[in-house]
Design a protein around this motif. Sequence first.
Motif, mmCIF file in Angstrom:
data_model
loop_
_atom_site.group_PDB
_atom_site.id
_atom_site.type_symbol
_atom_site.label_atom_id
_atom_site.label_comp_id
_atom_site.label_asym_id
_atom_site.label_seq_id
_atom_site.Cartn_x
_atom_site.Cartn_y
_atom_site.Cartn_z
ATOM 1 N N LEU A 58 23.274 9.446 -37.246
ATOM 2 C CA LEU A 58 24.603 9.989 -37.519
ATOM 3 C C LEU A 58 25.663 8.916 -37.281
ATOM 4 O O LEU A 58 26.615 8.809 -38.047
ATOM 5 C CB LEU A 58 24.869 11.219 -36.649
ATOM 6 C CG LEU A 58 26.235 11.885 -36.825
ATOM 7 C CD1 LEU A 58 26.458 12.313 -38.271
ATOM 8 C CD2 LEU A 58 26.363 13.069 -35.892
ATOM 9 N N ASP A 59 25.500 8.122 -36.232
ATOM 10 C CA ASP A 59 26.463 7.053 -35.960
ATOM 11 C C ASP A 59 26.502 6.034 -37.091
ATOM 12 O O ASP A 59 27.574 5.555 -37.473
ATOM 13 C CB ASP A 59 26.141 6.345 -34.643
ATOM 14 C CG ASP A 59 26.471 7.185 -33.423
ATOM 15 O OD1 ASP A 59 27.260 8.146 -33.547
ATOM 16 O OD2 ASP A 59 25.931 6.881 -32.342
ATOM 17 N N ALA A 62 28.299 7.676 -40.055
ATOM 18 C CA ALA A 62 29.735 7.761 -39.789
ATOM 19 C C ALA A 62 30.397 6.399 -39.963
ATOM 20 O O ALA A 62 31.482 6.302 -40.557
ATOM 21 C CB ALA A 62 29.980 8.301 -38.384
#
Length: 93
Positions: A58-59, A62
Amino acid sequence: MQKAEAFRALHEGEPFVIPNPWDAGSARVLAGLGFQALATTSSGFAFTLGRLDGGTTLDEVAAHVAALDALADMRARGTEVVVVDGGSGDGTS
Protein backbone atom coordinates in the motif's frame (compact mmCIF):
# COMPACT_ATOMS: atom_id res chain seq x y z
CA MET A 1 -11.91 23.35 -8.91
CA GLN A 2 -11.15 20.39 -6.70
CA LYS A 3 -10.08 17.12 -8.27
CA ALA A 4 -13.24 15.25 -7.36
CA GLU A 5 -15.39 17.99 -8.85
CA ALA A 6 -13.31 18.09 -12.02
CA PHE A 7 -13.51 14.32 -12.39
CA ARG A 8 -17.26 14.30 -11.80
CA ALA A 9 -17.71 17.05 -14.38
CA LEU A 10 -16.09 14.80 -16.99
CA HIS A 11 -18.97 12.37 -16.50
CA GLU A 12 -21.56 15.00 -17.37
CA GLY A 13 -20.40 15.52 -20.94
CA GLU A 14 -19.55 13.29 -23.84
CA PRO A 15 -18.08 9.83 -23.16
CA PHE A 16 -14.37 9.92 -22.47
CA VAL A 17 -11.45 7.51 -22.20
CA ILE A 18 -9.28 7.20 -19.09
CA PRO A 19 -5.95 5.55 -19.94
CA ASN A 20 -3.77 3.78 -17.38
CA PRO A 21 -0.17 5.04 -17.20
CA TRP A 22 2.25 2.63 -15.54
CA ASP A 23 4.90 5.24 -14.62
CA ALA A 24 5.65 8.97 -14.70
CA GLY A 25 6.92 8.87 -18.27
CA SER A 26 3.81 7.23 -19.66
CA ALA A 27 1.66 9.62 -17.60
CA ARG A 28 3.38 12.61 -19.20
CA VAL A 29 2.94 11.16 -22.68
CA LEU A 30 -0.77 10.47 -22.11
CA ALA A 31 -1.35 13.91 -20.59
CA GLY A 32 0.47 15.43 -23.56
CA LEU A 33 -1.92 13.64 -25.88
CA GLY A 34 -4.76 15.55 -24.24
CA PHE A 35 -6.36 13.01 -21.92
CA GLN A 36 -8.24 14.86 -19.20
CA ALA A 37 -7.93 12.11 -16.60
CA LEU A 38 -5.54 9.26 -15.91
CA ALA A 39 -6.27 6.20 -13.80
CA THR A 40 -3.86 3.95 -12.00
CA THR A 41 -3.03 0.39 -12.99
CA SER A 42 -2.05 -2.04 -10.29
CA SER A 43 -0.58 -4.58 -12.70
CA GLY A 44 1.25 -1.97 -14.77
CA PHE A 45 2.87 -0.46 -11.70
CA ALA A 46 3.78 -3.87 -10.28
CA PHE A 47 5.33 -4.90 -13.59
CA THR A 48 7.57 -1.79 -13.56
CA LEU A 49 9.00 -3.17 -10.32
CA GLY A 50 9.45 -6.64 -11.77
CA ARG A 51 6.57 -8.06 -9.74
CA LEU A 52 3.23 -9.66 -10.44
CA ASP A 53 -0.06 -7.83 -10.01
CA GLY A 54 -0.82 -7.63 -6.31
CA GLY A 55 2.88 -7.70 -5.44
CA THR A 56 3.12 -4.10 -4.28
CA THR A 57 2.53 -2.67 -0.84
CA LEU A 58 0.00 0.00 0.00
CA ASP A 59 2.86 2.39 0.78
CA GLU A 60 4.41 1.76 -2.65
CA VAL A 61 1.09 2.34 -4.41
CA ALA A 62 0.44 5.52 -2.41
CA ALA A 63 3.90 6.84 -3.31
CA HIS A 64 3.32 5.92 -6.97
CA VAL A 65 -0.01 7.78 -7.11
CA ALA A 66 1.49 10.78 -5.32
CA ALA A 67 4.37 10.87 -7.83
CA LEU A 68 1.96 10.83 -10.78
CA ASP A 69 -0.21 13.48 -9.19
CA ALA A 70 2.79 15.72 -8.50
CA LEU A 71 3.79 16.03 -12.14
CA ALA A 72 3.56 19.78 -12.65
CA ASP A 73 3.24 19.57 -16.42
CA MET A 74 0.13 17.40 -16.09
CA ARG A 75 -1.53 19.86 -13.74
CA ALA A 76 -0.71 22.70 -16.13
CA ARG A 77 -2.57 20.79 -18.86
CA GLY A 78 -5.54 20.19 -16.55
CA THR A 79 -5.06 16.42 -16.41
CA GLU A 80 -6.37 14.77 -13.24
CA VAL A 81 -4.93 11.58 -11.74
CA VAL A 82 -7.59 9.36 -10.23
CA VAL A 83 -7.37 6.01 -8.52
CA VAL A 84 -9.94 3.70 -10.04
CA ASP A 85 -8.13 0.37 -10.00
CA GLY A 86 -9.11 -1.41 -6.82
CA GLY A 87 -8.23 -4.85 -8.09
CA SER A 88 -5.25 -7.03 -7.51
CA GLY A 89 -5.71 -9.25 -10.56
CA ASP A 90 -6.71 -12.24 -8.49
CA GLY A 91 -10.44 -11.94 -9.06
CA THR A 92 -11.22 -11.08 -5.43
CA SER A 93 -12.08 -7.43 -5.89
